[in-house]
Motif scaffolding. Structure first.
Motif, short mmCIF file in Angstrom:
data_model
loop_
_atom_site.label_atom_id
_atom_site.label_comp_id
_atom_site.label_asym_id
_atom_site.label_seq_id
_atom_site.Cartn_x
_atom_site.Cartn_y
_atom_site.Cartn_z
N ASP A 7 0.94 -1.04 0.02
CA ASP A 7 0.00 0.09 -0.05
C ASP A 7 0.64 1.30 -0.17
O ASP A 7 0.89 2.07 0.68
CB ASP A 7 -1.04 -0.17 1.32
N ALA A 9 0.46 3.32 -1.88
CA ALA A 9 -0.71 4.52 -2.28
C ALA A 9 -1.81 4.16 -1.66
O ALA A 9 -1.83 2.85 -1.10
CB ALA A 9 -0.84 4.55 -3.86
N SER A 10 -3.16 4.65 -1.89
CA SER A 10 -4.36 4.22 -1.13
C SER A 10 -4.92 2.99 -1.63
O SER A 10 -4.85 2.58 -2.72
CB SER A 10 -5.34 5.26 -1.07
N VAL A 11 -5.33 2.19 -0.85
CA VAL A 11 -6.09 0.78 -1.13
C VAL A 11 -7.41 0.87 -0.65
O VAL A 11 -7.52 1.18 0.91
CB VAL A 11 -5.50 -0.40 -0.63
N ARG A 12 -8.69 0.96 -1.28
CA ARG A 12 -10.19 1.09 -0.85
C ARG A 12 -10.79 -0.33 -0.91
O ARG A 12 -10.58 -0.67 -2.28
CB ARG A 12 -10.47 2.33 -1.29
N CYS A 27 0.31 -1.61 -5.30
CA CYS A 27 0.25 0.03 -5.70
C CYS A 27 1.64 0.12 -6.24
O CYS A 27 1.55 1.26 -6.86
CB CYS A 27 -0.22 0.80 -4.52
N PRO A 46 -3.07 4.17 -6.98
CA PRO A 46 -4.04 3.74 -5.73
C PRO A 46 -4.77 2.38 -6.49
O PRO A 46 -4.89 2.34 -7.87
CB PRO A 46 -4.96 4.81 -5.51
N LYS A 48 -8.53 0.49 -5.95
CA LYS A 48 -10.09 0.85 -5.41
C LYS A 48 -10.94 -0.45 -5.80
O LYS A 48 -10.87 -1.04 -6.98
CB LYS A 48 -10.83 1.98 -5.94
#
Length: 100
Positions: A7, A9-12, A27, A46, A48
């Motif tokens: 992660d 970067a962002s992981v949603r 990421c 990221p 998503k």
């Protein structure tokens, strides 16, 4: 069990989504230019994952992809592109399965 989420970067991950064993989410990417890669430059994009997504064991998702709500990713699939809501994708690289 045994999942890896790199992660940088962002992981949603949306509500109700399920990850099988050994799923990997990356990421981070290294630069394509050998000199810049050698200098340690890294790119992070990221990931998503929507709601109620099912990701089969051993699947890999790379940076920058989005997975729509209700999608299914087959075991061992390598997701390099966005997955539409409700779609089922399999293979390497992951491709949609035709209905019927």
């Amino acid at each position: 069990a045994g999942c890896t989420i790199l992660d940088s970067a962002s992981v949603r991950i949306g509500d109700g989504s399920m990850l099988g064993p050994g799923v990997h989410i990356y990421c981070a990417e290294h630069h394509r230019d050998a000199e810049l890669r050698g200098a340690g430059l890294e790119v992070a994009r990221p990931v998503k994952i929507g709601r109620s997504v099912w990701i089969g064991g051993g699947a890999i998702l790379v940076g920058g992809v989005s997975v729509g709500d209700g999608a299914i990713i087959g075991a061992g699939a390598v997701v390099t592109r966005d997955v539409a809501a409700g779609a089922t994708v399999v293979g390497n690289p992951a491709r949609p399965v035709r209905a019927g």
